[in-house]
Design an enzyme around this catalytic site. Structure first.
Site, PDB file in Angstrom:
ATOM      1  N   SER A  65      23.345  52.792 -43.363  1.00 46.29           N
ATOM      2  CA  SER A  65      24.525  52.307 -42.648  1.00 46.29           C
ATOM      3  C   SER A  65      24.217  52.354 -41.156  1.00 46.29           C
ATOM      4  CB  SER A  65      25.696  53.259 -42.965  1.00 46.29           C
ATOM      5  OG  SER A  65      26.744  53.114 -42.035  1.00 46.29           O
TER       6      SER A  65
ATOM      7  N   TYR B 109      29.507  62.083 -45.043  1.00 43.75           N
ATOM      8  CA  TYR B 109      28.937  60.761 -45.358  1.00 43.75           C
ATOM      9  C   TYR B 109      27.910  60.375 -44.287  1.00 43.75           C
ATOM     10  CZ  TYR B 109      28.796  55.663 -46.056  1.00 43.75           C
ATOM     11  OH  TYR B 109      28.393  54.366 -46.267  1.00 43.75           O
TER      12      TYR B 109
HETATM   13  N1  LIG Z   1      31.279  49.106 -47.453  1.00 42.89           N
HETATM   14  C1  LIG Z   1      30.750  49.389 -46.266  1.00 42.89           C
HETATM   15  O1  LIG Z   1      31.376  49.201 -45.196  1.00 42.89           O
HETATM   16  C2  LIG Z   1      29.357  49.921 -46.163  1.00 42.89           C
HETATM   17  C3  LIG Z   1      28.743  49.920 -44.905  1.00 42.89           C
HETATM   18  C4  LIG Z   1      27.454  50.432 -44.783  1.00 42.89           C
HETATM   19  C5  LIG Z   1      26.796  50.918 -45.894  1.00 42.89           C
HETATM   20  N2  LIG Z   1      27.420  50.909 -47.122  1.00 42.89           N
HETATM   21  C6  LIG Z   1      26.678  51.414 -48.255  1.00 42.89           C
HETATM   22  O2  LIG Z   1      26.502  50.358 -49.177  1.00 42.89           O
HETATM   23  C7  LIG Z   1      26.398  50.895 -50.503  1.00 42.89           C
HETATM   24  C8  LIG Z   1      27.395  50.192 -51.405  1.00 42.89           C
HETATM   25  O3  LIG Z   1      28.699  50.472 -50.946  1.00 42.89           O
HETATM   26  P1  LIG Z   1      29.959  49.586 -51.331  1.00 42.89           P
HETATM   27  O4  LIG Z   1      30.740  49.431 -50.098  1.00 42.89           O
HETATM   28  O5  LIG Z   1      29.506  48.394 -52.075  1.00 42.89           O
HETATM   29  O6  LIG Z   1      30.742  50.612 -52.249  1.00 42.89           O
HETATM   30  P2  LIG Z   1      31.575  50.444 -53.604  1.00 42.89           P
HETATM   31  O7  LIG Z   1      32.068  49.069 -53.767  1.00 42.89           O
HETATM   32  O8  LIG Z   1      32.539  51.583 -53.582  1.00 42.89           O
HETATM   33  O9  LIG Z   1      30.470  50.693 -54.715  1.00 42.89           O
HETATM   34  C9  LIG Z   1      29.882  51.934 -54.873  1.00 42.89           C
HETATM   35  C10 LIG Z   1      29.195  51.971 -56.205  1.00 42.89           C
HETATM   36  O10 LIG Z   1      28.599  53.268 -56.336  1.00 42.89           O
HETATM   37  C11 LIG Z   1      28.822  53.715 -57.643  1.00 42.89           C
HETATM   38  N3  LIG Z   1      28.859  55.166 -57.686  1.00 42.89           N
HETATM   39  C12 LIG Z   1      29.583  56.004 -56.909  1.00 42.89           C
HETATM   40  N4  LIG Z   1      29.401  57.268 -57.301  1.00 42.89           N
HETATM   41  C13 LIG Z   1      28.547  57.224 -58.353  1.00 42.89           C
HETATM   42  C14 LIG Z   1      27.991  58.211 -59.197  1.00 42.89           C
HETATM   43  N5  LIG Z   1      28.258  59.505 -59.053  1.00 42.89           N
HETATM   44  N6  LIG Z   1      27.168  57.809 -60.182  1.00 42.89           N
HETATM   45  C15 LIG Z   1      26.881  56.488 -60.359  1.00 42.89           C
HETATM   46  N7  LIG Z   1      27.377  55.524 -59.595  1.00 42.89           N
HETATM   47  C16 LIG Z   1      28.205  55.885 -58.603  1.00 42.89           C
HETATM   48  C17 LIG Z   1      30.154  53.146 -58.028  1.00 42.89           C
HETATM   49  O11 LIG Z   1      30.221  53.100 -59.434  1.00 42.89           O
HETATM   50  P3  LIG Z   1      31.598  53.408 -60.212  1.00 42.89           P
HETATM   51  O12 LIG Z   1      32.558  52.407 -59.685  1.00 42.89           O
HETATM   52  O13 LIG Z   1      31.201  53.246 -61.623  1.00 42.89           O
HETATM   53  O14 LIG Z   1      31.969  54.796 -59.813  1.00 42.89           O
HETATM   54  C18 LIG Z   1      30.122  51.774 -57.386  1.00 42.89           C
HETATM   55  O15 LIG Z   1      29.528  50.862 -58.270  1.00 42.89           O
HETATM   56  C19 LIG Z   1      26.652  52.392 -50.362  1.00 42.89           C
HETATM   57  O16 LIG Z   1      25.424  53.057 -50.301  1.00 42.89           O
HETATM   58  C20 LIG Z   1      27.384  52.494 -49.029  1.00 42.89           C
HETATM   59  O17 LIG Z   1      27.219  53.773 -48.454  1.00 42.89           O
HETATM   60  C21 LIG Z   1      28.674  50.410 -47.277  1.00 42.89           C
END
Ligand SMILES: NC(=O)c1ccc[n+]([C@@H]2O[C@H](COP(=O)([O-])OP(=O)(O)OC[C@H]3O[C@@H](n4cnc5c(N)ncnc54)[C@H](OP(=O)(O)O)[C@@H]3O)[C@@H](O)[C@H]2O)c1
Length: 257
Positions: free
Chosen positions: A139, A152
């Site tokens: 991030s 985080y």
């Molecule tokens: N959204 C943002 O603004 C942003 C910005 C920078 C970086 N990121 C990074 O991008 C990546 C994806 O984020 P996102 O925004 O797409 O989030 P998201 O839509 O909340 O998706 C997160 C995923 O992680 C899975 N997950 C969470 N805990 C888990 C566990 N204990 N075991 C297995 N799976 C697990 C969830 O599965 P379940 O639904 O099955 O729990 C979900 O599929 C992350 O690494 C996040 O830190 C996001």
């Protein structure tokens, strides 16, 4: 990196950025394996994208990570790509009275221990392939943290440094270590926050594909390019901007979710 004909695991591939990456990989004729925690979300993904193979595992448990690695090594010996997208974020302050201390363990295990452990367990297989890659999704907050979500931010900063060290270790091997640094993205993770200032997850997935094709090691997405530049040239200013971010919503554009 050639983006066709690979066998790729996407953790967290049933939601948000991970899900868009799955679609990009399928469109390029890759075999895609998706791991997630919630079986109903995996089933819904399977119905929509029947080519995908889903594997349920709770990555906050090291035992589950080991079990998942065992299944992958046994059933998918051609595995040559791992995209660590699964993560959680508690958008709170450690000073909040209702902050549950066990959240720290859960967030660190999911966001930091799981990708490190899974990488270690899968490395022997990856090293045997002619070409292989690991993608760590960190991030903008891995470069400069915000005030909220300190744990985080710590996990993303840790994964950023881990990626750099591992890249040194794997120099000269067939395994490339790539880091993707998005800004705030419109996914379930950021629901109810930074409205109007979020990037679509489809754009992040497209930028990852472009970066992989160009053999980039650190892929800065959107305003993270500006944040990285500011952090290099004026680190004090970058820190001030990010620490005040909660009070200046447009600056959220600079950061990561
Ligand atoms: N959204 C943002 O603004 C942003 C910005 C920078 C970086 N990121 C990074 O991008 C990546 C994806 O984020 P996102 O925004 O797409 O989030 P998201 O839509 O909340 O998706 C997160 C995923 O992680 C899975 N997950 C969470 N805990 C888990 C566990 N204990 N075991 C297995 N799976 C697990 C969830 O599965 P379940 O639904 O099955 O729990 C979900 O599929 C992350 O690494 C996040 O830190 C996001």
């Amino acid at each position: 990196m050639r983006l066709q004909g690979n066998t790729v695991l996407v953790t967290g591939g049933a939601s948000g950025i991970g899900r868009c990456i799955v679609q990009e990989l399928l469109a390029r004729d890759n075999t895609v394996l998706v791991c997630g925690r919630d079986p109903s979300k995996l089933q819904a993904l399977q119905r929509e994208l029947p080519q995908v193979k889903t594997l349920a595992a709770d990555l906050s448990s090291p035992e589950e990570v080991e079990r998942l690695a065992g299944v992958l090594l046994k059933e998918h010996p051609a595995l040559n790509g791992v995209i660590h997208s699964a993560a959680i974020q508690y958008n709170s302050l450690l000073t909040d009275e209702d902050y549950a201390p066990q959240r720290i363990d859960e967030e660190v295990r999911t966001n930091l221990v799981a990708p490190m452990l899974l990488t270690r367990l899968l490395l022997p297989t990856l090293l045997r392939q002619g070409a292989a890659f690991l993608v760590h999704i960190t991030s903008g907050l891995a470069l400069v943290p915000k005030t909220r979500s300190a744990v985080y931010c710590g996990t993303k900063g840790g994964l950023h440094i881990f990626s750099q060290s591992l890249r040194h270790q794997l120099r000269g091997t067939s395994v490339r270590v790539v880091e993707l640094l998005p800004p705030v993205v419109d996914t379930p993770m950021t629901q109810g926050r930074a409205e109007g200032a979020k990037l679509p997850p489809e754009q992040v997935a497209r930028e990852l594909m472009r970066g992989l094709e160009r053999d980039e090691e650190e892929i800065h997405v959107g305003k993270v390019k500006l944040l990285a530049w500011l952090q290099r040239l004026a680190p004090g200013m970058a820190a001030r901007v990010m620490s005040r971010m909660a009070f200046i919503p447009p600056l959220l554009l600079l950061a990561g979710g």
